[in-house]
Scaffold this motif. Structure first.
Motif, PDB file in Angstrom:
ATOM      1  N   UNK A 156     -23.169  45.478  24.707  1.00 33.18           N
ATOM      2  CA  UNK A 156     -24.144  46.057  25.618  1.00 33.18           C
ATOM      3  C   UNK A 156     -23.559  47.272  26.321  1.00 33.18           C
ATOM      4  N   UNK A 157     -24.245  48.379  26.202  1.00 32.56           N
ATOM      5  CA  UNK A 157     -23.824  49.610  26.858  1.00 32.56           C
ATOM      6  C   UNK A 157     -24.370  49.587  28.277  1.00 32.56           C
ATOM      7  N   UNK A 158     -23.503  49.880  29.221  1.00 28.41           N
ATOM      8  CA  UNK A 158     -23.925  49.892  30.621  1.00 28.41           C
ATOM      9  C   UNK A 158     -24.631  51.214  30.921  1.00 28.41           C
ATOM     10  N   UNK A 174     -23.909  34.485  19.771  1.00 31.61           N
ATOM     11  CA  UNK A 174     -24.842  35.612  19.876  1.00 31.61           C
ATOM     12  C   UNK A 174     -24.773  36.209  21.278  1.00 31.61           C
ATOM     13  N   UNK A 175     -24.797  35.358  22.298  1.00 28.92           N
ATOM     14  CA  UNK A 175     -24.727  35.857  23.676  1.00 28.92           C
ATOM     15  C   UNK A 175     -23.424  36.620  23.930  1.00 28.92           C
ATOM     16  N   UNK A 176     -22.317  36.129  23.374  1.00 35.30           N
ATOM     17  CA  UNK A 176     -21.041  36.830  23.548  1.00 35.30           C
ATOM     18  C   UNK A 176     -21.066  38.195  22.853  1.00 35.30           C
ATOM     19  N   UNK A 196     -35.660  46.710  26.712  1.00 36.16           N
ATOM     20  CA  UNK A 196     -35.459  46.177  25.371  1.00 36.16           C
ATOM     21  C   UNK A 196     -35.663  44.671  25.350  1.00 36.16           C
ATOM     22  N   UNK A 197     -35.974  44.186  24.165  1.00 37.37           N
ATOM     23  CA  UNK A 197     -36.092  42.749  23.944  1.00 37.37           C
ATOM     24  C   UNK A 197     -35.308  42.416  22.686  1.00 37.37           C
ATOM     25  N   UNK A 198     -34.728  41.242  22.652  1.00 37.45           N
ATOM     26  CA  UNK A 198     -33.962  40.802  21.497  1.00 37.45           C
ATOM     27  C   UNK A 198     -34.593  39.525  20.957  1.00 37.45           C
TER      28      UNK A 198
END
Length: 166
Positions: free
Chosen positions: A130-132, A122-124, A109-111
């Motif tokens: 984020x699903x592991x 945004x990073x937090x 994926x790309x964001x």
């Protein structure tokens, strides 16, 4: 799902991509939410089949597909991503899970973020949501060399057109 053996269909079984900041139902964000059952797959296959038949009647979609078929010799862009009634008949729960695990993985994926925001926020948010998933291995993309020539100069397709009553 995309580019599986004989499969050219996208099917979302759960997950909300909006993920509004103060959403009261955040468990719906995850595409890992819920369970797939054979009857759900069968029902969805029927819905997809109806959509395929609808797209077959859309002149604008047919113009696009025929343009791709006329231009490209090898590139997969010339393949109708909606598939056919025949190709979707092979979809089952196992194929859906395998495609999901392979293609809906953070490693694939790309964001892209644009607008007025604080990068650290945004990073937090990304870290929180984020699903592991374990990496399913490298996804090999094969791009054949494309000749400079086109396949066909012209493709014609006739459609029935209704006549106005007035």
């Amino acid at each position: 799902m995309a580019n599986g053996p004989g499969v050219r269909v996208s099917l979302f079984v759960s997950g909300c991509t909006h993920q509004c900041k103060n959403c009261f139902n955040p468990e719906t964000w995850s595409f890992d939410y819920g369970n797939l059952f054979d009857e759900n797959v069968e029902k969805e296959r029927g819905i997809i089949g109806q959509e395929i038949m609808m797209y077959d009647d859309y002149p604008d979609w047919q113009v696009y597909l025929n343009a791709m078929k006329a231009m490209y010799h090898e590139n997969p862009i010339k393949i109708d991503i909606t598939g056919t009634i025949e190709t979707i008949s092979h979809i089952d729960k196992e194929i859906l899970y395998n495609c999901y695990k392979t293609f809906y993985n953070p490693s694939n994926m790309a964001l892209v973020v644009a607008g007025d925001f604080k990068p650290e926020e945004i990073l937090q948010e990304i870290k929180n949501r984020l699903v592991k998933n374990e990496n399913q291995g490298e996804i090999k993309r094969i791009f054949s060399e494309e000749p400079d020539s086109i396949v066909e100069e012209k493709i014609e397709k006739k459609f029935e057109v209704s006549r106005p009553l007035f």
